[in-house]
Scaffold this motif. Sequence first.
Motif, PDB file in Angstrom:
ATOM      1  N   MET A  19     -43.152  25.284 111.191  1.00  0.00           N
ATOM      2  CA  MET A  19     -41.863  24.533 110.750  1.00  0.00           C
ATOM      3  C   MET A  19     -42.000  24.184 109.486  1.00  0.00           C
ATOM      4  O   MET A  19     -41.227  24.729 108.522  1.00  0.00           O
ATOM      5  CB  MET A  19     -42.109  23.153 111.943  1.00  0.00           C
ATOM      6  CG  MET A  19     -41.599  23.660 112.998  1.00  0.00           C
ATOM      7  SD  MET A  19     -42.600  22.030 113.702  1.00  0.00           S
ATOM      8  CE  MET A  19     -40.952  21.210 113.372  1.00  0.00           C
ATOM      9  N   LEU A  23     -38.610  25.827 106.408  1.00  0.00           N
ATOM     10  CA  LEU A  23     -38.925  25.689 105.728  1.00  0.00           C
ATOM     11  C   LEU A  23     -38.286  25.879 104.396  1.00  0.00           C
ATOM     12  O   LEU A  23     -38.221  26.059 103.923  1.00  0.00           O
ATOM     13  CB  LEU A  23     -39.023  23.422 105.449  1.00  0.00           C
ATOM     14  CG  LEU A  23     -38.744  22.967 106.695  1.00  0.00           C
ATOM     15  CD1 LEU A  23     -39.144  21.976 106.688  1.00  0.00           C
ATOM     16  CD2 LEU A  23     -36.851  22.362 106.977  1.00  0.00           C
ATOM     17  N   LEU A  26     -36.674  28.968 103.577  1.00  0.00           N
ATOM     18  CA  LEU A  26     -34.817  28.344 103.814  1.00  0.00           C
ATOM     19  C   LEU A  26     -34.570  28.244 102.035  1.00  0.00           C
ATOM     20  O   LEU A  26     -33.985  28.864 101.345  1.00  0.00           O
ATOM     21  CB  LEU A  26     -34.969  27.182 103.888  1.00  0.00           C
ATOM     22  CG  LEU A  26     -33.914  26.964 105.155  1.00  0.00           C
ATOM     23  CD1 LEU A  26     -32.219  28.020 105.738  1.00  0.00           C
ATOM     24  CD2 LEU A  26     -32.768  26.030 105.162  1.00  0.00           C
ATOM     25  N   LEU A  30     -32.411  30.095  99.282  1.00  0.00           N
ATOM     26  CA  LEU A  30     -31.771  29.458  98.456  1.00  0.00           C
ATOM     27  C   LEU A  30     -31.916  30.059  97.082  1.00  0.00           C
ATOM     28  O   LEU A  30     -31.127  29.649  95.938  1.00  0.00           O
ATOM     29  CB  LEU A  30     -31.596  28.223  98.934  1.00  0.00           C
ATOM     30  CG  LEU A  30     -30.950  27.676 100.306  1.00  0.00           C
ATOM     31  CD1 LEU A  30     -30.660  26.818 100.854  1.00  0.00           C
ATOM     32  CD2 LEU A  30     -29.364  28.395 100.185  1.00  0.00           C
ATOM     33  N   ARG A  87     -29.975  37.349 101.810  1.00  0.00           N
ATOM     34  CA  ARG A  87     -30.064  35.535 101.485  1.00  0.00           C
ATOM     35  C   ARG A  87     -29.702  35.639 103.097  1.00  0.00           C
ATOM     36  O   ARG A  87     -30.415  34.930 103.153  1.00  0.00           O
ATOM     37  CB  ARG A  87     -29.369  35.550  99.804  1.00  0.00           C
ATOM     38  CG  ARG A  87     -29.385  34.189  99.889  1.00  0.00           C
ATOM     39  CD  ARG A  87     -28.373  33.609  99.094  1.00  0.00           C
ATOM     40  NE  ARG A  87     -28.573  34.341  97.954  1.00  0.00           N
ATOM     41  CZ  ARG A  87     -29.237  34.168  96.451  1.00  0.00           C
ATOM     42  NH1 ARG A  87     -30.024  32.888  96.681  1.00  0.00           N
ATOM     43  NH2 ARG A  87     -29.115  34.379  95.734  1.00  0.00           N
ATOM     44  N   ILE A  91     -31.838  33.353 105.639  1.00  0.00           N
ATOM     45  CA  ILE A  91     -32.030  32.197 105.823  1.00  0.00           C
ATOM     46  C   ILE A  91     -31.668  32.039 107.805  1.00  0.00           C
ATOM     47  O   ILE A  91     -31.920  30.928 108.455  1.00  0.00           O
ATOM     48  CB  ILE A  91     -30.235  31.986 105.936  1.00  0.00           C
ATOM     49  CG1 ILE A  91     -30.059  31.667 104.083  1.00  0.00           C
ATOM     50  CG2 ILE A  91     -29.860  30.149 106.510  1.00  0.00           C
ATOM     51  CD1 ILE A  91     -28.913  31.187 103.648  1.00  0.00           C
ATOM     52  N   ALA A  95     -35.421  30.938 112.582  1.00  0.00           N
ATOM     53  CA  ALA A  95     -35.851  30.075 113.714  1.00  0.00           C
ATOM     54  C   ALA A  95     -35.618  30.740 114.601  1.00  0.00           C
ATOM     55  O   ALA A  95     -36.454  30.403 115.427  1.00  0.00           O
ATOM     56  CB  ALA A  95     -33.832  29.360 113.419  1.00  0.00           C
ATOM     57  N   LEU A  98     -39.605  31.588 114.760  1.00  0.00           N
ATOM     58  CA  LEU A  98     -40.515  29.904 115.856  1.00  0.00           C
ATOM     59  C   LEU A  98     -40.119  30.066 116.912  1.00  0.00           C
ATOM     60  O   LEU A  98     -40.917  29.443 117.274  1.00  0.00           O
ATOM     61  CB  LEU A  98     -39.725  29.183 114.800  1.00  0.00           C
ATOM     62  CG  LEU A  98     -39.619  27.742 114.640  1.00  0.00           C
ATOM     63  CD1 LEU A  98     -42.068  27.680 114.300  1.00  0.00           C
ATOM     64  CD2 LEU A  98     -39.459  26.545 114.226  1.00  0.00           C
TER      65      LEU A  98
ATOM     66  N   LEU B  80     -34.411  23.193 113.205  1.00  0.00           N
ATOM     67  CA  LEU B  80     -35.192  24.062 113.439  1.00  0.00           C
ATOM     68  C   LEU B  80     -34.329  25.752 114.056  1.00  0.00           C
ATOM     69  O   LEU B  80     -35.132  26.513 113.990  1.00  0.00           O
ATOM     70  CB  LEU B  80     -35.869  23.935 115.304  1.00  0.00           C
ATOM     71  CG  LEU B  80     -36.586  22.543 116.251  1.00  0.00           C
ATOM     72  CD1 LEU B  80     -37.680  23.659 117.784  1.00  0.00           C
ATOM     73  CD2 LEU B  80     -38.229  22.982 114.737  1.00  0.00           C
ATOM     74  N   ILE B  81     -32.905  25.170 114.337  1.00  0.00           N
ATOM     75  CA  ILE B  81     -32.173  26.500 113.880  1.00  0.00           C
ATOM     76  C   ILE B  81     -32.099  26.633 112.275  1.00  0.00           C
ATOM     77  O   ILE B  81     -32.301  28.081 111.944  1.00  0.00           O
ATOM     78  CB  ILE B  81     -31.137  26.066 114.788  1.00  0.00           C
ATOM     79  CG1 ILE B  81     -31.112  26.570 116.389  1.00  0.00           C
ATOM     80  CG2 ILE B  81     -29.814  27.423 114.083  1.00  0.00           C
ATOM     81  CD1 ILE B  81     -29.652  25.964 117.131  1.00  0.00           C
ATOM     82  N   PRO B  83     -32.588  23.426 108.312  1.00  0.00           N
ATOM     83  CA  PRO B  83     -32.659  22.242 108.851  1.00  0.00           C
ATOM     84  C   PRO B  83     -31.745  21.491 107.506  1.00  0.00           C
ATOM     85  O   PRO B  83     -31.377  20.311 107.650  1.00  0.00           O
ATOM     86  CB  PRO B  83     -33.555  23.093 107.126  1.00  0.00           C
ATOM     87  CG  PRO B  83     -34.317  23.657 107.613  1.00  0.00           C
ATOM     88  CD  PRO B  83     -33.518  24.745 108.054  1.00  0.00           C
ATOM     89  N   ALA B 138     -25.863  29.267  96.588  1.00  0.00           N
ATOM     90  CA  ALA B 138     -26.686  29.958  97.060  1.00  0.00           C
ATOM     91  C   ALA B 138     -25.851  31.445  96.697  1.00  0.00           C
ATOM     92  O   ALA B 138     -26.799  32.205  96.961  1.00  0.00           O
ATOM     93  CB  ALA B 138     -26.850  29.867  98.655  1.00  0.00           C
ATOM     94  N   PHE B 139     -25.003  31.507  97.054  1.00  0.00           N
ATOM     95  CA  PHE B 139     -24.158  32.672  97.009  1.00  0.00           C
ATOM     96  C   PHE B 139     -23.336  33.532  95.465  1.00  0.00           C
ATOM     97  O   PHE B 139     -22.497  33.954  95.625  1.00  0.00           O
ATOM     98  CB  PHE B 139     -23.221  34.088  98.224  1.00  0.00           C
ATOM     99  CG  PHE B 139     -24.321  33.460  99.466  1.00  0.00           C
ATOM    100  CD1 PHE B 139     -25.079  33.812  99.343  1.00  0.00           C
ATOM    101  CD2 PHE B 139     -24.213  32.337 100.294  1.00  0.00           C
ATOM    102  CE1 PHE B 139     -25.782  33.871 101.180  1.00  0.00           C
ATOM    103  CE2 PHE B 139     -24.570  31.848 101.543  1.00  0.00           C
ATOM    104  CZ  PHE B 139     -25.856  33.409 101.873  1.00  0.00           C
TER     105      PHE B 139
END
Lengths: 224, 185
Positions: A19, A23, A26, A30, A87, A91, A95, A98, B80-81, B83, B138-139
């Motif tokens: 987990m 994070l 992610l 970004l 990117r 992203i 998931a 995991l 979990l998919i 945050p 981000a983009f």
Amino acid sequence: MKLWAPAVWFRQVNPLLKMIFTLLALALALGLKTWTAMAVLVGFLLLLLLLTPRLPWLGWLGLGLLGGGAVLTYFTDSAGVMLTILRVLAILLPAPVLAGTTPPADLVRALQTVRLPVGLVLGVVLIWRFLPLIRQESERIWEANLLRGIDLKRHPRLIFSGLFVPLIFRMVSYADEVTVGLETRGYDPQAPHRPARAWRGADTVFCALVGVLLVSIGGWEWSH
Amino acid sequence: MVKTFSWQLKDYVFAAFMAMGILLAAVVTQPIAQIIPIPGIRTILWAPLAGIFLTLGMARLQRPGTVFLILGPVGLILGLINPIITLVLLVPALVTELVMALVAGYGSRTRRFWGNLIYFEATVLGGVLGTVTGLTAAFGINVPVLNPWLLLPAGSVAGLVAGLGWWLGERVVAQLQKAGKLDIG
């Protein structure tokens, strides 16, 4: 389903570490500005995707496309497009990695060791356990309507009274039964938390791999 | 008799079952929302169904903290998919709790209405602004949805569907009470 050795190893990694890595991935997705550093991150995630029982083919496909894309980007002036594609992948990928490599029971056990509020942990445990049951219940209600000659697909205005109201009645009954069940089994929400799971070799190897990944990404990002 | 304000096991369990309903509502509506390119559409489709369970939870638990207790596990699971989903769900819940704490919870129909309205409006605004900020950061995409002429109708429709969710929820509350299934303290 028989898993190959690396997949078995990755399933043993502590879900909390996974987990934290999700994070971190992610945040990197970004934050990174160079396509090469992003490609290293996505490549690592695709390698982890090879370890999932259901999606290894997606990992191979992704690695193939990543290699092709990297060669194309190197010889053409399309770094911006490549960065955006990578990117999005960075992203989206953590998931399934995991979820696909963590047995639900391990995830629940790991959450129970964390000092999160009891309502949160109990909520997640109950949702994990009873959500399939509630889904089944809704299917039964749907079928019961069909037996009575009511096809809810054709009569959407009856969905509330024909599906939701009985489903909520069942849920409220389940909630009462589960409460009684937990109380009679002596469950105490304020009882001390379970001890944390012992650190395993798989955890050390995973942390070392993530460390190597971070150093590589840092190297690419700062050198460009 | 002195009324205690600590959460009991039955409250946690009831909140968890309401969270299941909200999660099911998300599972049913989100695939449709993905194909409709309108700002705030996820909340607009989700609110009428999720509002039923949120209202029911508010009616049964009544205390400040109810919205957070119901949505916390949902946020954790959907986190979990991604945050960001956790933030989009829980920051509005926090805002709702802060506002509703001023009127001491969800004891009346009016308070439950306001609880629903504040939560879903905050989700639309937070979701749209969060998406725009996230996409821009981000983009580097300049997303034109910050235009108030797009936000205003999205907010208005969200208010209407939040009201619809509350109304349907109150209907279920009344039916459960009539059947002796809902013990409202």
